[in-house]
Design an enzyme around this catalytic site. Structure first.
Site, PDB file in Angstrom:
ATOM      1  N   CYS A  99      40.297  53.454 -49.857  1.00 28.97           N
ATOM      2  CA  CYS A  99      40.751  54.147 -51.061  1.00 28.97           C
ATOM      3  C   CYS A  99      41.739  55.246 -50.686  1.00 28.97           C
ATOM      4  O   CYS A  99      41.509  55.995 -49.735  1.00 28.97           O
ATOM      5  CB  CYS A  99      39.525  54.744 -51.745  1.00 28.97           C
ATOM      6  SG  CYS A  99      39.900  55.911 -53.037  1.00 28.97           S
ATOM      7  N   GLN A 118      18.836  51.246 -61.200  1.00 28.84           N
ATOM      8  CA  GLN A 118      19.407  51.374 -59.855  1.00 28.84           C
ATOM      9  C   GLN A 118      20.863  50.917 -59.869  1.00 28.84           C
ATOM     10  O   GLN A 118      21.189  49.907 -60.493  1.00 28.84           O
ATOM     11  CB  GLN A 118      18.609  50.528 -58.863  1.00 28.84           C
ATOM     12  CG  GLN A 118      17.166  50.974 -58.698  1.00 28.84           C
ATOM     13  CD  GLN A 118      17.009  52.237 -57.860  1.00 28.84           C
ATOM     14  OE1 GLN A 118      17.971  52.787 -57.340  1.00 28.84           O
ATOM     15  NE2 GLN A 118      15.791  52.717 -57.752  1.00 28.84           N
ATOM     16  N   GLU A 120       6.775  57.233 -67.038  1.00 29.40           N
ATOM     17  CA  GLU A 120       8.184  57.640 -67.017  1.00 29.40           C
ATOM     18  C   GLU A 120       8.420  58.692 -68.103  1.00 29.40           C
ATOM     19  O   GLU A 120       7.857  58.610 -69.189  1.00 29.40           O
ATOM     20  CB  GLU A 120       9.053  56.382 -67.253  1.00 29.40           C
ATOM     21  CG  GLU A 120      10.452  56.601 -67.734  1.00 29.40           C
ATOM     22  CD  GLU A 120      11.345  57.328 -66.732  1.00 29.40           C
ATOM     23  OE1 GLU A 120      11.303  57.017 -65.532  1.00 29.40           O
ATOM     24  OE2 GLU A 120      12.098  58.226 -67.181  1.00 29.40           O
ATOM     25  N   ASP A 161       8.481  56.619 -57.150  1.00 27.86           N
ATOM     26  CA  ASP A 161       9.931  56.546 -56.932  1.00 27.86           C
ATOM     27  C   ASP A 161      10.579  57.710 -57.679  1.00 27.86           C
ATOM     28  O   ASP A 161      11.271  57.519 -58.661  1.00 27.86           O
ATOM     29  CB  ASP A 161      10.444  55.190 -57.460  1.00 27.86           C
ATOM     30  CG  ASP A 161      11.928  54.994 -57.202  1.00 27.86           C
ATOM     31  OD1 ASP A 161      12.535  55.835 -56.520  1.00 27.86           O
ATOM     32  OD2 ASP A 161      12.479  53.997 -57.703  1.00 27.86           O
ATOM     33  N   CYS A 186      14.900  58.763 -52.769  1.00 23.77           N
ATOM     34  CA  CYS A 186      16.353  58.825 -52.601  1.00 23.77           C
ATOM     35  C   CYS A 186      16.744  60.106 -51.870  1.00 23.77           C
ATOM     36  O   CYS A 186      17.922  60.430 -51.770  1.00 23.77           O
ATOM     37  CB  CYS A 186      17.065  58.700 -53.937  1.00 23.77           C
ATOM     38  SG  CYS A 186      16.489  59.879 -55.148  1.00 23.77           S
TER      39      CYS A 186
HETATM   40  N1  SAH Z   1      11.571  53.195 -60.327  1.00 29.39           N
HETATM   41  C1  SAH Z   1      12.693  53.159 -61.219  1.00 29.39           C
HETATM   42  C2  SAH Z   1      13.298  54.526 -61.530  1.00 29.39           C
HETATM   43  C3  SAH Z   1      13.481  55.480 -60.407  1.00 29.39           C
HETATM   44  S1  SAH Z   1      14.526  56.868 -60.744  1.00 29.39           S
HETATM   45  C4  SAH Z   1      13.744  52.205 -60.708  1.00 29.39           C
HETATM   46  O1  SAH Z   1      13.723  51.804 -59.557  1.00 29.39           O
HETATM   47  O2  SAH Z   1      14.613  51.835 -61.483  1.00 29.39           O
HETATM   48  C5  SAH Z   1      13.405  58.133 -61.145  1.00 29.39           C
HETATM   49  C6  SAH Z   1      12.904  58.082 -62.558  1.00 29.39           C
HETATM   50  O3  SAH Z   1      11.996  59.170 -62.728  1.00 29.39           O
HETATM   51  C7  SAH Z   1      13.956  58.260 -63.651  1.00 29.39           C
HETATM   52  O4  SAH Z   1      13.841  57.202 -64.561  1.00 29.39           O
HETATM   53  C8  SAH Z   1      13.595  59.600 -64.317  1.00 29.39           C
HETATM   54  O5  SAH Z   1      13.846  59.612 -65.701  1.00 29.39           O
HETATM   55  C9  SAH Z   1      12.112  59.691 -64.042  1.00 29.39           C
HETATM   56  N2  SAH Z   1      11.491  61.026 -64.002  1.00 29.39           N
HETATM   57  C10 SAH Z   1      12.043  62.199 -63.629  1.00 29.39           C
HETATM   58  N3  SAH Z   1      11.103  63.172 -63.618  1.00 29.39           N
HETATM   59  C11 SAH Z   1       9.929  62.604 -63.989  1.00 29.39           C
HETATM   60  C12 SAH Z   1       8.593  63.092 -64.145  1.00 29.39           C
HETATM   61  N4  SAH Z   1       8.285  64.371 -63.924  1.00 29.39           N
HETATM   62  N5  SAH Z   1       7.646  62.219 -64.519  1.00 29.39           N
HETATM   63  C13 SAH Z   1       7.938  60.916 -64.745  1.00 29.39           C
HETATM   64  N6  SAH Z   1       9.188  60.407 -64.618  1.00 29.39           N
HETATM   65  C14 SAH Z   1      10.175  61.226 -64.238  1.00 29.39           C
END
Ligand code: SAH
Length: 506
Positions: A86, A301, A351, A400, A427
């Protein structure tokens, strides 16, 4: 050492943000530095310098024993330096590692995980070597992102522009053709820019809080080919929305156009209000044979090729036989939950975003999955409530969380629930390591760790980790040895059962 001093250094390491690290004096005597003797041994952090380079760098900010410096010239390029794909790789804040060969990027990421596990997680280097599996890299580390959020602004000549923020700033570098994104981004953005020009629509100005269009969020289903566009407005509607929709619908795969209202003076991109202009309001995509519906406000993701590898690894670590009760905390639209559901007895997802949970229920239905249930709320509130009030249990817990990691209340309840295994998907290796330390102190041990490169070109890395409950019998044996002295003097005549009761009580 002071500002504007110039030094020649050999880059010997890569910092957390991808910057090159070198020590003054490492490239031999340096005639260009006026106070070389004072500066010898100083560490320079140099953005855009690559491990193995010999570079000339100008000091920007000097501290007691280190300094931040700007790359002036690469005197001898590193064998690991590659030509950037890029044209904006140096200015743009997106790809910090673009000029580093992909093999070396992977090595950097493995080291990042490793260092965090040792420094913050309390694991020994030997243990990390024993449990770490090779990082899952990409075959083709370009154009992997299914989602992009482009900011809009106005250039000096008054033209509306879109592109990416320059590193650490909010200055927009006009570029509709990011090397990490899909080719459709460019087509969508050109249509939006032309529409704005035609109908004299203004871009949002962060300084004044005026102007209409803030961001365009574009998402593409890699399997389905469906395209979703969501425009973030400092207002509730865009002039001539239908005409814009007509133009966008010329693109193959165009499935959903919506507008999101965000009137706040904030860096947060999306507001809460959402209105569908045309189409379904969501797109569908599938990973590993499971189909997902994705709304603009839901997390999904960004790298579908790697996501399948990540989820497969999480599934392998979960070690399911078909009977287990599994909790998937921070479940988003239920992706991991549904990926695991086929091989589990029952799955519960938690979530915080209500739209995502709506998608999760819908996704279970689309896939004919009947053994999954979802709850809206904070993991640290829902889990204790479900456990303490309803006595729900867990054989396996998958977490996650976002970059900040798990809330301690969540970790505390996880430990109380005593699952056999915990699969931690993260992450951010730093918060992962912090949480692992907590779990290790409470009777869990890290058995396996594996990196997954979800974000090639950047310094970010995803990690998946397996923890299992320590063997209780093993625990008792250790305690007995520790208590030996005490036991022999006080309870010399105690039976085995009494000793066991005593140890368990302690
Ligand atoms: N496991 C899923 C999402 C991971 S990202 C996947 O792989 O697609 C992390 C997620 O946590 C997001 O969707 C975010 O909205 C949620 N999140 C953030 N803080 C949170 C909390 N205190 N309790 C529950 N979910 C939460």
């Amino acid at each position: 050492m002071k500002k504007n001093d110039i030094f020649t250094v050999k880059i010997t390491d890569t910092g957390m943000d991808g910057e090159g690290i070198g020590k003054v004096g490492s490239a031999g005597a340096d005639a260009s530095a006026d106070d070389f003797a004072d500066a010898e041994g100083f560490t320079l952090f140099i953005k855009d310098a690559v491990i193995g380079d010999t570079v000339q760098a100008r000091v920007m900010k000097a501290k007691k024993s280190y300094a931040y410096a700007k790359l002036e010239k690469v005197l001898e390029p590193s064998p690991f330096r590659i030509t950037p794909v890029c044209a904006f790789s140096r200015q743009c804040g997106g790809c910090q590692l673009q000029v580093l060969s992909y093999d070396r990027q992977l090595e950097f990421k493995e080291n990042k995980i490793r260092n965090n596990l040792i420094r913050l997680g309390g694991l020994t280097p030997e243990r990390v070597d024993e449990i770490m599996e090779p990082i899952l890299g990409m075959e083709d580390p370009w154009h992997y992102r299914n989602k992009a959020q482009f900011p809009f602004g106005t250039d000096r000549d008054g033209n509306v522009v879109t592109g990416f923020y320059a590193g650490r700033t909010h200055t927009i570098i006009p570029n509709t053709d990011c090397a990490l994104g899909v080719p459709e981004n460019r087509q969508v953005l050109e249509i939006i820019l032309a529409h704005m020009k035609r109908f004299h629509i203004s871009a949002y100005d962060e300084q004044t809080g005026k102007g209409l269009l803030r961001h365009a969020l574009i998402r593409k289903g890699f399997q389905s080919g469906q395209l979703m566009v969501c425009l973030v407005l400092n207002g509730s509607s865009l002039p001539e929305e239908e005409i814009l929709a007509d133009a966008l619908w010329q693109l193959p795969g165009m499935t959903s156009l919506s507008v999101n209202t965000n009137r706040e003076r904030t860096n947060v991109i999306l507001g809460k209000e959402l209105r569908v202009v045309r189409g379904a309001g969501f797109i569908e995509d599938s990973i590993g044979g499971v189909t997902f519906r994705i709304s603009p406000l839901s997390f999904y993701q960004v790298n579908p090729v790697q996501t399948e590898k990540l989820y497969s690894q999480a599934l392998a670590y979960a070690g399911l036989t078909g009977k287990e009760t599994v909790w998937d905390l921070y479940c988003g639209i239920g992706t991991i939950s549904l990926f695991l559901a086929k091989q589990a007895g029952r799955v519960y997802g938690v979530e915080i975003v209500p739209e995502a949970i709506r998608d999760a229920w819908e996704n279970a239905q689309i896939n004919g999955i009947t053994n999954a249930e979802f709850f809206v709320g904070k993991a640290e509130e829902v889990l204790p409530e479900k456990y303490e009030r309803e006595g729900i249990r867990a054989d396996v817990i998958v977490v996650d969380p976002p970059r900040k990691g798990c809330d301690e209340r969540c970790l505390e309840t996880m430990v109380k629930m005593q699952p056999e295994r915990i699969v931690y998907v993260s992450c951010d290796p730093a918060t992962l390591a912090r949480d692992l330390r907590y779990l290790r102190e409470k009777g869990y041990e890290v058995q396996k760790v594996r990196g997954c490169d979800m974000f090639p070109g950047t310094v970010h890395v995803e990690t998946v980790c397996l923890l299992s409950k320590l063997n209780v019998r093993h625990h008792i044996e250790i305690e007995l040895k520790r208590d030996e002295l005490y036991l022999t003097s006080v309870k010399s005549k105690a039976t085995y059962d009494e000793i066991k009761a005593h140890v368990l009580e302690k």
